[in-house]
Structure formats: C-alpha cells, structure tokens
Design a protein around this motif. Structure first.
Motif, PDB file in Angstrom:
ATOM      1  N   GLN A 195       0.832  -1.211   0.000  1.00 19.81           N
ATOM      2  CA  GLN A 195       0.000   0.000   0.000  1.00 19.81           C
ATOM      3  C   GLN A 195       0.863   1.257   0.000  1.00 19.81           C
ATOM      4  OE1 GLN A 195      -2.679   0.169   3.311  1.00 19.81           O
ATOM      5  NE2 GLN A 195      -3.301   2.257   2.895  1.00 19.81           N
ATOM      6  N   GLN A 196       1.941   1.237   0.800  1.00 16.20           N
ATOM      7  CA  GLN A 196       2.834   2.392   0.821  1.00 16.20           C
ATOM      8  C   GLN A 196       3.509   2.598  -0.530  1.00 16.20           C
ATOM      9  OE1 GLN A 196       5.386   1.366   4.073  1.00 16.20           O
ATOM     10  NE2 GLN A 196       3.997   2.211   5.636  1.00 16.20           N
ATOM     11  N   LEU A 197       3.899   1.460  -1.178  1.00 18.48           N
ATOM     12  CA  LEU A 197       4.513   1.557  -2.494  1.00 18.48           C
ATOM     13  C   LEU A 197       3.545   2.149  -3.516  1.00 18.48           C
ATOM     14  CD1 LEU A 197       6.829   0.993  -4.467  1.00 18.48           C
ATOM     15  CD2 LEU A 197       5.947  -1.353  -4.697  1.00 18.48           C
ATOM     16  N   VAL A 198       2.292   1.623  -3.458  1.00 16.86           N
ATOM     17  CA  VAL A 198       1.275   2.138  -4.389  1.00 16.86           C
ATOM     18  C   VAL A 198       0.997   3.604  -4.110  1.00 16.86           C
ATOM     19  CG1 VAL A 198      -1.145   1.916  -5.056  1.00 16.86           C
ATOM     20  CG2 VAL A 198       0.252  -0.127  -4.781  1.00 16.86           C
ATOM     21  N   GLU A 199       0.988   3.945  -2.837  1.00 21.27           N
ATOM     22  CA  GLU A 199       0.731   5.346  -2.469  1.00 21.27           C
ATOM     23  C   GLU A 199       1.816   6.261  -3.037  1.00 21.27           C
ATOM     24  OE1 GLU A 199       0.537   7.980   1.632  1.00 21.27           O
ATOM     25  OE2 GLU A 199       0.012   5.842   1.703  1.00 21.27           O
ATOM     26  N   GLY A 200       3.092   5.797  -2.905  1.00 26.66           N
ATOM     27  CA  GLY A 200       4.184   6.605  -3.464  1.00 26.66           C
ATOM     28  C   GLY A 200       4.096   6.715  -4.973  1.00 26.66           C
ATOM     29  N   LEU A 201       3.790   5.610  -5.615  1.00 29.10           N
ATOM     30  CA  LEU A 201       3.659   5.632  -7.071  1.00 29.10           C
ATOM     31  C   LEU A 201       2.497   6.512  -7.507  1.00 29.10           C
ATOM     32  CD1 LEU A 201       4.337   1.863  -7.904  1.00 29.10           C
ATOM     33  CD2 LEU A 201       5.874   3.812  -8.238  1.00 29.10           C
ATOM     34  N   SER A 202       1.398   6.489  -6.717  1.00 29.44           N
ATOM     35  CA  SER A 202       0.244   7.327  -7.088  1.00 29.44           C
ATOM     36  C   SER A 202       0.578   8.809  -6.978  1.00 29.44           C
ATOM     37  CB  SER A 202      -0.952   6.982  -6.198  1.00 29.44           C
ATOM     38  OG  SER A 202      -0.653   7.287  -4.835  1.00 29.44           O
ATOM     39  N   VAL A 203       1.411   9.188  -5.971  1.00 28.50           N
ATOM     40  CA  VAL A 203       1.828  10.600  -5.844  1.00 28.50           C
ATOM     41  C   VAL A 203       2.651  11.010  -7.053  1.00 28.50           C
ATOM     42  CG1 VAL A 203       3.297  12.169  -4.521  1.00 28.50           C
ATOM     43  CG2 VAL A 203       1.722  10.619  -3.338  1.00 28.50           C
TER      44      VAL A 203
ATOM     45  N   THR B 130       2.635  18.903  -2.822  1.00 25.22           N
ATOM     46  CA  THR B 130       1.182  19.145  -2.729  1.00 25.22           C
ATOM     47  C   THR B 130       0.413  17.835  -2.924  1.00 25.22           C
ATOM     48  OG1 THR B 130       1.496  21.399  -3.551  1.00 25.22           O
ATOM     49  CG2 THR B 130      -0.736  20.442  -3.677  1.00 25.22           C
ATOM     50  N   MET B 131       0.803  17.026  -3.890  1.00 29.23           N
ATOM     51  CA  MET B 131       0.130  15.748  -4.132  1.00 29.23           C
ATOM     52  C   MET B 131       0.300  14.785  -2.940  1.00 29.23           C
ATOM     53  SD  MET B 131      -1.467  15.763  -6.995  1.00 29.23           S
ATOM     54  CE  MET B 131      -1.902  17.457  -6.531  1.00 29.23           C
ATOM     55  N   PHE B 132       1.530  14.815  -2.403  1.00 21.53           N
ATOM     56  CA  PHE B 132       1.779  13.926  -1.269  1.00 21.53           C
ATOM     57  C   PHE B 132       0.893  14.287  -0.081  1.00 21.53           C
ATOM     58  CE2 PHE B 132       4.110  13.013   2.675  1.00 21.53           C
ATOM     59  CZ  PHE B 132       4.268  11.637   2.568  1.00 21.53           C
ATOM     60  N   ILE B 133       0.831  15.596   0.224  1.00 19.42           N
ATOM     61  CA  ILE B 133      -0.010  16.041   1.351  1.00 19.42           C
ATOM     62  C   ILE B 133      -1.482  15.791   1.058  1.00 19.42           C
ATOM     63  CG2 ILE B 133      -0.728  18.084   2.659  1.00 19.42           C
ATOM     64  CD1 ILE B 133       2.144  19.171   2.241  1.00 19.42           C
TER      65      ILE B 133
ATOM     66  N   LYS C  44      -6.423  10.124   2.605  1.00 15.83           N
ATOM     67  CA  LYS C  44      -6.333   8.832   3.281  1.00 15.83           C
ATOM     68  C   LYS C  44      -6.851   8.919   4.708  1.00 15.83           C
ATOM     69  CE  LYS C  44      -2.951   5.308   4.576  1.00 15.83           C
ATOM     70  NZ  LYS C  44      -1.536   4.927   4.561  1.00 15.83           N
ATOM     71  N   ARG C  45      -6.489   9.985   5.395  1.00 13.85           N
ATOM     72  CA  ARG C  45      -6.971  10.151   6.772  1.00 13.85           C
ATOM     73  C   ARG C  45      -8.492  10.274   6.826  1.00 13.85           C
ATOM     74  NH1 ARG C  45      -2.882  14.408   9.783  1.00 13.85           N
ATOM     75  NH2 ARG C  45      -1.005  13.101   9.774  1.00 13.85           N
ATOM     76  N   ARG C  46      -9.041  11.077   5.925  1.00 17.15           N
ATOM     77  CA  ARG C  46     -10.488  11.248   5.926  1.00 17.15           C
ATOM     78  C   ARG C  46     -11.216   9.929   5.558  1.00 17.15           C
ATOM     79  NH1 ARG C  46     -11.345  17.148   2.965  1.00 17.15           N
ATOM     80  NH2 ARG C  46     -10.399  18.403   4.646  1.00 17.15           N
ATOM     81  N   LEU C  47     -10.601   9.164   4.652  1.00 18.63           N
ATOM     82  CA  LEU C  47     -11.250   7.937   4.234  1.00 18.63           C
ATOM     83  C   LEU C  47     -11.163   6.838   5.289  1.00 18.63           C
ATOM     84  CD1 LEU C  47     -12.643   6.372   1.949  1.00 18.63           C
ATOM     85  CD2 LEU C  47     -10.386   5.751   1.100  1.00 18.63           C
TER      86      LEU C  47
END
Length: 409
Positions: free
Chosen positions: A346-354, A391-394, A400-403
């Motif tokens: 998930q962290q890898l996907v999150e980084g790639l998505s940013v 900006t994308m990372f934040i 993610k927090r809201r979801l």
C-alpha cells in the motif's frame, strides 16, 4: 388423614408368604418359571379355576388353596416370572391330575424340583437306593439344626431335580420354614446362574475390544494415523462397549442380587457338614461362587474398558485441541505477515500514485504554459516540480486520513 394408595401394598410386602404346614411323609413339587408379560393373563386364567384370586385383591401376587383332598397348591408372582408348588401327603401320593394341570401354566422352567419328605434318617436310607442319585455327587448335610438332606443337584429322566429330606424330629413349623429356605436357596441360585451364559457369550467380545483399544493406544503414542480416523475408531469401540453394557446390565445386576440372597439363605439354613459327604456350603463354594464371580468380573471389566476408552478419548481430544491451537497461531502469524506485506504494498502504491498524479498535473501545466507567449514552459515546470509533488503527497495523506479515519502520519 387419608390413606396412601400404596400403604396396603407396602404392608403386605413385609409379610412372608409362608408355605402351608408340611406333612411327613410327604411330597413338595415346585416349578420356578420365567413368564413373559404377554402371558400374564393366560397364567391367571389357568389359575382361576383352582386358585381364584381374593375378591378384595384381584391382582394379588400370592394365591394358595387345595387342588384336591391331600394336595395343596401355592402360587406366587416374582419380579422375574412366578413359582408354583404342590404339597402332598403320604409316601406315594397320586399327583397325576395335579401335575397335568401344573404343566398347563405358560412360561419357561428355570427350576423344577421333586422333594421327598421323610420322618428320619432310617426312613431316608430305605429310600436312597430308589432316588437314583449319583453316588459320587451326593451332597448331604444337616440344615436347620436337625433336618438332613440328600441330593446330587442333577436333572433326572423326569426333568426334575430330586431332593430327599429327613425331618429328624424338627418342629413342624421350623421344618416347614427350613424346607422353604432350602427351596429359596436353589431357586435364587438358578436365577443367579442365568447370567453365566450371557457373561460367557460377551467375554470374547470384550477381549476383542481390549485388543483394539491397545492398538489404538499404540497408534496414538506413535502419532500414527489421522486424528479423525483415530477418533472415529475410538468412538466405534466406545459405542460397542456401551452396547455390551446395555445388553448385560440387567442380567448382571440380577445375578448380583440373587447371589446375595443365596448367601443369606445359606447362612439362615445353619448348615452342618457330615463326614464323607459334600455339604451345601462346599457345593455352593465350589460350583456357584465361581460362576457368580465370573459375572461380577464381566461388569468390572466393562467398567475398566469404558474408563480406558474415555481416557484415550480425552488424550486424543487434547492432542486435537493442541493442534488446532497451533494451527490457529500459525494462521495468525501468517495473517500478520500478510498484513505487513499488504501495508508495504500500500505504501509503495501510495508513493507511485503521488508520482503519477504529479506527472499528469505537471503535464497539464506544461500544455497550458505552451499556449502563452513569452513564457518559458520548461523553466516554469521545472520550478513547479517540487511544490507539485509535495502538494500531491499532502493531498493523498489528507484524503487517506479522511477515508480511513486513522491518525497515521
């Protein structure tokens, strides 16, 4: 105060059904029968013409009366079957009609005895050659103080076991009571021995069960075989043990109770041995007690095998529970590893998505800037790369927090 509905029945049970006073010389012929419940009505119908039931007790368990002059009759119902006795006067009474009537009773004979009563030993010795006793098997002893008996406890050609009893001056009442106890002793002895064939029949079955239990124990110790298969075999053996106990339980309990009554009647008879003859005590110890103990051994063995089967089942269940717990623990560890791996993915996907979002956003900005004159799109986009990625990372973290509603950083 109202009378309890069972009061009279309870009181009547406390009174001994004594035989009529015996005549010397005389005869006592008795049958002990095992009667099925379906034959009870036929039995009572056969008795009614000779022994009608008392008007106030149509279901009385005891009836007595006279068959004909000089021949008395007594019938009694027991917990198992019933008994019928004929009492005749004289050394050679005419019992043909009475015997023919008695043979019409339904039921299966457990014991049939033909007892000859004489005045003293001298009269008995005159009759002994006619009694057809086996000289090597004769049991003779004093009972009740003075009376003496002779018997070989074998069935003769007429289907009866014959007993010769000399009163030897014993009081009439005491003599009647002694002879009745002697008959009770034999009747209870035969009823007790009904359990012996059943015990002998089921003993090999217990041998087979014990062998299988031993094999199961060895397989359990060697961890040889699937637990499900072992439990299925153990359950089958436990069921077979329960079946044997159910089939033999009533008969073995009856044998135990009758054996106790035999001991009590033997003590009441006050047996005194006579030199050169086996006594009732000797005969009982040599023949009856081993059979009764064998029946008792069957019950003890059933209980012991049931306890072994239960212990094996407990051990097997403990092993199964332990394996299930170990499997659950391994499953939890596997799930933990899977969760950690999933988090990393998930962290890898999150980084790639940013990176991907930043790339597409900067591409849009580039297209927009290329439409403006005087603006260097390349330099401008180069300046916007770092702010855009941040900006994308934040933004992704906030989404993610809201979801998920988590406080992860």
């Amino acid at each position: 105060m109202r009378e309890h509905e069972l009061r009279r029945q309870v009181v009547s049970e406390m009174h001994l059904r004594r035989w009529p006073q015996l005549h010397v010389p005389g005869k006592v012929i008795q049958w002990v029968l095992m009667t099925d419940r379906e034959d009870r009505e036929a039995e009572l119908a056969h008795l009614d013409p000779i022994l009608p039931a008392p008007a106030d007790k149509p279901n009385a368990p005891h009836r007595s009366g006279d068959f004909s002059p000089g021949i008395a009759v007594a019938w009694e119902r027991h917990s198992e079957g019933s008994s019928l006795a004929l009492f005749a006067k004289g050394t050679d009474p005419d019992l043909a009609d009475a015997l023919e009537w008695a043979r019409g009773l339904p039921g299966q004979i457990v014991r049939a005895t033909n007892m000859t009563l004489v005045k003293d030993d001298r009269a008995a010795k005159r009759l002994l050659p006619k009694m057809n006793f086996d000289p090597h098997e004769i049991v003779s002893c004093y009972i009740g103080g003075k009376a003496r008996i002779w018997a070989d406890f074998r069935l003769q050609g007429d289907g009866f076991g014959h007993i010769l009893v000399a009163a030897n001056g014993l009081d009439d009442r005491d003599f009647s009571r002694t002879v009745q106890r002697l008959q009770d002793l034999g009747n209870y002895r035969n009823k007790a021995l009904l359990g012996l064939p059943e015990a002998q029949e089921h003993w090999p079955r217990l041998d087979a069960i014990e062998t299988e239990l031993a094999k199961l124990a060895d397989r359990l110790c060697a961890n040889n075989g699937r637990d499900d298969d072992l439990m299925a075999e153990l359950s089958s053996l436990s069921l077979e043990l329960t079946t044997v106990a159910t089939m033999t339980g009533y008969r073995m309990s009856a044998t135990r109770a009758y054996a106790q009554l035999v001991q009590e009647r033997l003590e009441e008879l006050q047996v005194k041995p006579i030199d050169g003859f086996a006594s009732l005590n000797t005969f009982t110890k040599r023949r009856f007690l081993p059979a009764a103990r064998f029946c008792e051994a069957l019950v003890v063995r059933e209980e012991q095998l049931s306890q072994r089967a239960e212990r094996l089942a407990s051990l097997l269940r403990a092993r199964i529970d332990t394996r299930i717990e170990n499997q659950n623990a391994e499953l939890m560890r596997s799930m933990d590893r899977s969760s950690k791996l999933q988090l990393r993915l998930q962290q890898l996907v999150e980084g790639l998505s940013v990176v991907a979002l930043s790339y597409y956003l900067l591409g849009l900005v580039t297209w927009g800037l290329e439409g403006w004159d005087g603006v260097d799109a390349t330099d401008t986009v180069a300046l916007l790369v770092v702010p855009t990625v941040l900006t994308m990372f934040i933004g992704v973290r906030i989404a993610k927090r809201r979801l998920l509603g988590s406080g992860e950083d």
